[in-house]
Motif scaffolding. Sequence first.
Motif, PDB file in Angstrom:
ATOM      1  N   ASP A 318      -3.801   5.972   8.409  1.00 34.08           N
ATOM      2  CA  ASP A 318      -2.828   5.218   9.211  1.00 34.08           C
ATOM      3  C   ASP A 318      -2.139   4.192   8.320  1.00 34.08           C
ATOM      4  O   ASP A 318      -2.317   2.978   8.473  1.00 34.08           O
ATOM      5  CB  ASP A 318      -3.550   4.533  10.374  1.00 34.08           C
ATOM      6  N   PRO A 319      -1.331   4.663   7.359  1.00 34.04           N
ATOM      7  CA  PRO A 319      -0.740   3.732   6.382  1.00 34.04           C
ATOM      8  C   PRO A 319       0.181   2.694   7.005  1.00 34.04           C
ATOM      9  O   PRO A 319       0.333   1.606   6.456  1.00 34.04           O
ATOM     10  CB  PRO A 319       0.028   4.671   5.425  1.00 34.04           C
ATOM     11  N   ALA A 320       0.757   2.998   8.144  1.00 29.37           N
ATOM     12  CA  ALA A 320       1.666   2.030   8.785  1.00 29.37           C
ATOM     13  C   ALA A 320       0.931   0.784   9.242  1.00 29.37           C
ATOM     14  O   ALA A 320       1.543  -0.282   9.379  1.00 29.37           O
ATOM     15  CB  ALA A 320       2.379   2.693   9.976  1.00 29.37           C
ATOM     16  N   ASN A 321      -0.371   0.921   9.486  1.00 23.50           N
ATOM     17  CA  ASN A 321      -1.167  -0.225   9.931  1.00 23.50           C
ATOM     18  C   ASN A 321      -2.270  -0.566   8.944  1.00 23.50           C
ATOM     19  O   ASN A 321      -3.298  -1.139   9.325  1.00 23.50           O
ATOM     20  CB  ASN A 321      -1.769   0.086  11.296  1.00 23.50           C
ATOM     21  N   ALA A 322      -2.060  -0.227   7.680  1.00 21.83           N
ATOM     22  CA  ALA A 322      -3.075  -0.478   6.652  1.00 21.83           C
ATOM     23  C   ALA A 322      -3.298  -1.969   6.470  1.00 21.83           C
ATOM     24  O   ALA A 322      -2.363  -2.779   6.554  1.00 21.83           O
ATOM     25  CB  ALA A 322      -2.641   0.154   5.338  1.00 21.83           C
ATOM     26  N   GLU A 323      -4.550  -2.319   6.235  1.00 19.93           N
ATOM     27  CA  GLU A 323      -4.931  -3.700   5.932  1.00 19.93           C
ATOM     28  C   GLU A 323      -5.588  -3.743   4.548  1.00 19.93           C
ATOM     29  O   GLU A 323      -6.283  -2.807   4.173  1.00 19.93           O
ATOM     30  CB  GLU A 323      -5.901  -4.218   6.991  1.00 19.93           C
ATOM     31  N   PRO A 324      -5.382  -4.817   3.801  1.00 21.01           N
ATOM     32  CA  PRO A 324      -5.957  -4.895   2.455  1.00 21.01           C
ATOM     33  C   PRO A 324      -7.459  -4.694   2.455  1.00 21.01           C
ATOM     34  O   PRO A 324      -8.171  -5.195   3.337  1.00 21.01           O
ATOM     35  CB  PRO A 324      -5.580  -6.323   1.997  1.00 21.01           C
ATOM     36  N   THR A 325      -7.942  -3.937   1.479  1.00 15.66           N
ATOM     37  CA  THR A 325      -9.370  -3.715   1.319  1.00 15.66           C
ATOM     38  C   THR A 325      -9.926  -4.749   0.349  1.00 15.66           C
ATOM     39  O   THR A 325      -9.449  -4.868  -0.786  1.00 15.66           O
ATOM     40  CB  THR A 325      -9.650  -2.296   0.793  1.00 15.66           C
ATOM     41  N   THR A 326     -10.930  -5.485   0.799  1.00 16.62           N
ATOM     42  CA  THR A 326     -11.567  -6.499  -0.024  1.00 16.62           C
ATOM     43  C   THR A 326     -13.082  -6.309   0.026  1.00 16.62           C
ATOM     44  O   THR A 326     -13.583  -5.404   0.689  1.00 16.62           O
ATOM     45  CB  THR A 326     -11.220  -7.909   0.469  1.00 16.62           C
TER      46      THR A 326
END
Length: 329
Positions: A318-326
């Motif tokens: 779901d790249p449109a709603n991607a959130e940064p991975t930390t």
Amino acid sequence: MKLSWKHPYAPAVAAATAIVMTALPLTASGASASEASASGTSTPDAKTSAEKDTAADADAGGQARLADKPAAGGLAAGEAKGGWNDYECKPSEKHPRPVVLVHGTGGNKIDNWLGLAPYLKKRGYCVFSLDYGQYNGIPLLHGLGPIEDSAAQLDTFVDKVLDATGTGKVDIVGHSQGGMMPRYYMKFLDGAEKVNALVGIAPSNHGTTLSGLTGLVDLIPGLGDAVDGLAPSLMQQKKGSDFINRLNEGGDTLPGVKYTVIATKYDQIVTPYKSQFLEGPDVNNVTLQDLCPADISEHLAVGLFDRLAFHETANALDPANAEPTTCTS
């Protein structure tokens, strides 16, 4: 060719084969507790979150664990309503495509996905997984047979999922061989028209040196035949094999498919780890340690337990709603 145990090199071959088989990425039930603790839960806060998510996912995972036991109405429990492999599941507007999970060499449709399948189900996806590559009647450990045959099984399974969900395309997520084999399906079995995205977690895209162990095949007479007799897919995944050369001839990617590769630099099975990466348009190659240097997951953990890999998988779907991975994802 299958090696006869009367062969004069049989003792040496058996010992070397044991070394190679020990390196296989087996099932989650065979993974140690230390591997679980060495996954993507890189900080105390992240570990607490992962433990809470594991408890919340227990119901879905528990259904899958019983997949081979009959349930009401004659369905296997893993195919019961609410779990993954629920053929009554209809994709939502938010997640319009079903996700097909493809296990690795020596894995199966349950053990390989006790972490990721409930993770995706909880986020609203219709999730399905298959067993493929059964060989010589070996139970539970699949993905051993010829990869061409496994790709044909994936072809049949994708059609089954599309028919059940009423959709035109799937997204595929695969671990190890399961991240590479769908590329054969798409390239040689016309599967590309049925696939929107392929996410490979530690995939053997360009073969592997198996941390140098594949060199034993050239040094010990009969070893290649012995390994091929045990599991043909192992020799096919050797760097420089005819299968790997054919798969990548003419380029790594196909038009219309989005590709994501999620790798760990501590991978000891598919080596060197950068051989997992693809070249071409619509490719996103991810090294987990670039997102969280504290992540120490190796080949098994990155597919079975690593919450960072799970988060990156969700971003790819779901790249449109991607959130940064930390480190705390």
